[in-house]
Design a protein around this motif. Structure first.
Motif, short mmCIF file in Angstrom:
data_model
loop_
_atom_site.label_atom_id
_atom_site.label_comp_id
_atom_site.label_asym_id
_atom_site.label_seq_id
_atom_site.Cartn_x
_atom_site.Cartn_y
_atom_site.Cartn_z
N ARG A 108 0.83 -1.21 0.00
CA ARG A 108 0.00 0.00 0.00
C ARG A 108 0.86 1.26 0.00
N ARG A 116 -1.95 10.52 -3.38
CA ARG A 116 -1.99 11.52 -2.32
C ARG A 116 -2.62 12.80 -2.85
N LYS A 118 -1.74 15.79 -2.75
CA LYS A 118 -0.81 16.68 -3.46
C LYS A 118 -0.45 16.15 -4.84
N LEU A 226 10.29 3.10 -1.42
CA LEU A 226 10.14 3.50 -0.02
C LEU A 226 11.01 2.59 0.82
N MET A 359 -9.73 7.40 -2.23
CA MET A 359 -10.81 8.31 -1.79
C MET A 359 -10.58 9.74 -2.24
N HIS A 360 -9.32 10.18 -2.29
CA HIS A 360 -9.08 11.57 -2.71
C HIS A 360 -9.34 11.74 -4.21
N GLY B 15 -2.89 7.40 4.80
CA GLY B 15 -4.11 7.47 4.00
C GLY B 15 -4.48 8.88 3.59
N GLY B 16 -4.02 9.86 4.35
CA GLY B 16 -4.30 11.25 4.00
C GLY B 16 -5.67 11.72 4.44
N ASN B 17 -6.35 10.95 5.28
CA ASN B 17 -7.66 11.35 5.75
C ASN B 17 -7.57 12.64 6.57
N GLU B 19 -5.48 15.03 6.24
CA GLU B 19 -5.28 16.17 5.34
C GLU B 19 -6.60 16.64 4.76
N PHE B 20 -7.53 15.70 4.58
CA PHE B 20 -8.85 16.09 4.06
C PHE B 20 -9.59 16.95 5.08
N GLU B 27 0.14 17.23 7.00
CA GLU B 27 0.66 17.07 5.66
C GLU B 27 1.35 15.71 5.55
N LEU B 28 1.00 14.97 4.50
CA LEU B 28 1.66 13.69 4.27
C LEU B 28 3.06 13.93 3.73
N GLY B 29 4.04 13.35 4.37
CA GLY B 29 5.41 13.52 3.91
C GLY B 29 5.80 12.47 2.89
N ASP B 30 6.98 12.61 2.34
CA ASP B 30 7.48 11.62 1.39
C ASP B 30 7.73 10.27 2.05
N ASP B 31 7.76 10.27 3.39
CA ASP B 31 7.91 9.01 4.12
C ASP B 31 6.57 8.29 4.27
N ASN B 32 5.52 8.83 3.63
CA ASN B 32 4.17 8.27 3.70
C ASN B 32 3.60 8.31 5.12
#
Lengths: 412, 69
Positions: A108, A116, A118, A226, A359-360, B15-17, B19-20, B27-32
């Protein structure tokens, strides 16, 4: 990036959204009254589920928001493995929605990068808006349209095709493969063959992008890294095939339900038309009110219980996400579409580690679709004659979306 | 007084929830993994919704010494 071109070769006149999906045949009734009764009287009930082999097995059904949320969040006790067994025949072995930890988190994290918020901002203006506009171009001069056949059904597949970087001449073939894979239960031989064909097609494309990366989603997946981990080819093929039911099918239905909610509540549509700041909450409310998929499935990994109801290891558990979203203890007048309702977390995208990766993107697609329709189709409204004749309604007991959306608008 | 917001990097699945619900706070970083970029970026109720809506319960929010989400 060059401007995308969509395959705008007209609607699919022979396509019948009801005949297409044998899981919800014509005559399926609206499940919400039954779900409301279950929430009140039997919120945790022993019912009948189906094994992958099509045998009836005992399952525990959950109907209330808190119970559904708790099961989806507890992925150690409630495994997603049964979903994988059912889907791997057309998706290959790496079915993200059917994986448990730790392999799920690794995969995932890698495929999540292009999804994402962004990353998606980059696609919105360059691709999604243009896909929508080209689709609207095909019916805009006419002043009328049937938005399910001419717009919502084809829109998310077009977005995926364009974002992936498929050339336009392959879009129709891609959609055909997508349909066969999504409907594999109706015709397994055909679905499996199409899955193989699509894998072969994607393999050529991936090899090409590994040699010469482009500004597209396939290249991003090929380059994703990653903590020193990268994606294997088969992982990418599985993931891309999963996108068809997970990304295209659900978003097509959700966009239709959103339009149905607005068109059948014209006073709300009028407010949204002039105040687009309402768009975000209008989308959230649509997803709460009529999620495209009403249930998911888990299997208990150990003996456990919910509110005293014993659940032996191996038992199937069915969280009713569509029911959870209408839990009267969380939302007043839960059966009504009301875009003025204050948004709060709901369960349409699931919860826990499997919460919808797309979802985004789904929200973005729904927002852009309705924004552009309202911008370009003045006074968009249901066509009363066609409504009288065709009785448009949201159909389905498992998957839900409108049967038809006949609209009129002013051309000027 | 600003809220104290913590994201557990072990639980966060990117998941970025958050951020929504609170885009100026998380903020989601590049490290997820989600990072708090401004604990006063959004109204308190939005930050609380972000924590409550976190699918893996990775976000904790305190006002003074009281945990509010």
């Amino acid at each position: 990036m060059t401007a995308p071109t969509v395959d705008a070769s007209g609607p699919y006149p022979d396509w019948d959204p009801l005949a297409q999906y044998p899981i919800d045949p014509p005559g399926s009734c609206n499940p919400h009254p039954r779900l409301a009764e279950c929430r009140r009287n039997t919120p945790i009930a022993r019912g009948q589920g189906w094994s992958d082999m099509g045998e009836a097995i005992e399952a525990l059904e959950l109907y209330r928001y808190d119970d559904v949320n708790a099961v989806l969040r507890d992925n150690e006790t409630f495994s997603s493995s049964s979903i994988r067994e059912g889907m791997s025949i057309v998706m290959g072995p790496y079915v993200l929605v059917g994986m448990d930890e730790p392999e799920h988190k690794r995969l995932r994290s890698l495929v999540a990068v292009p999804f994402r918020p962004k990353s998606l901002a980059h696609w919105e203006d360059e691709l999604v808006v243009q896909v929508v506009d080209q689709m609207i171009d095909t019916f805009a001069p006419r002043g009328s349209a049937e938005l399910v056949r001419e717009f919502t059904f084809r829109y998310p597949v077009q977005v995926i095709a364009v974002v992936l970087g498929l050339p336009v001449e392959d879009h129709a073939q891609f959609h055909e493969w997508a349909n066969a894979i999504i409907n594999v239960s109706a015709d397994p031989m055909h679905g499996i063959q199409c899955s193989k064909d699509l894998r072969g097609y994607l393999a050529e494309m991936l090899a090409d992008r590994r040699r010469a990366p482009q500004d597209d989603f396939m290249s991003e997946l090929a380059a994703a890294e990653l903590d020193g981990e990268v994606l294997g080819d088969e992982e990418i093929f599985s993931f891309l095939r999963l996108l068809l039911p997970a990304g295209a099918e659900t978003t097509y239905r959700a966009t239709g339900n959103f339009l149905y909610g607005l068109l059948t509540n014209p006073e709300q549509l009028d407010r949204l038309r002039v105040d687009r700041f309402l768009m975000t909450q209008a989308v959230e409310e649509a997803i709460r009110w009529e999620p495209p998929l009403l249930i998911t499935s888990r299997v208990a990994t150990r003996d456990t219980e919910i509110h005293g109801e014993k659940i032996p290891a191996g038992m199937q558990v069915v969280p009713h996400v569509g029911s959870a979203n209408r839990d009267e203890t969380r939302w007043e007048r839960a059966d009504e579409y009301d875009l003025f309702r204050e948004s709060k977390p709901m369960i349409s995208f699931g919860s826990g580690v499997h919460m919808c990766l797309g979802m985004h993107l789904a929200r973005l697609e729904m927002r852009v679709a309705v924004n552009r329709l309202l911008d370009r189709c003045a006074n968009l409204r249901l066509d009363p004659e066609a409504v009288e004749r065709d009785n448009p309604h949201i159909h389905g007991e498992t998957f839900r979306s409108p049967t038809t959306l006949p609209v009129l608008f002013d051309v000027g | 007084m600003a809220l104290r917001i913590e994201v557990d990097p072990e639980k966060c699945m990117g998941g970025g929830n958050c951020e929504f619900w609170a885009p100026k706070t998380f903020e989601l970083g590049d490290d997820n993994i989600s990072h708090v970029v401004d604990p006063e970026g959004d109204p308190e109720e939005k930050i609380v919704l972000a924590a409550q809506g976190c699918p893996t319960q990775a976000i904790a929010v305190w006002r003074d010494d009281e945990r509010i989400a």
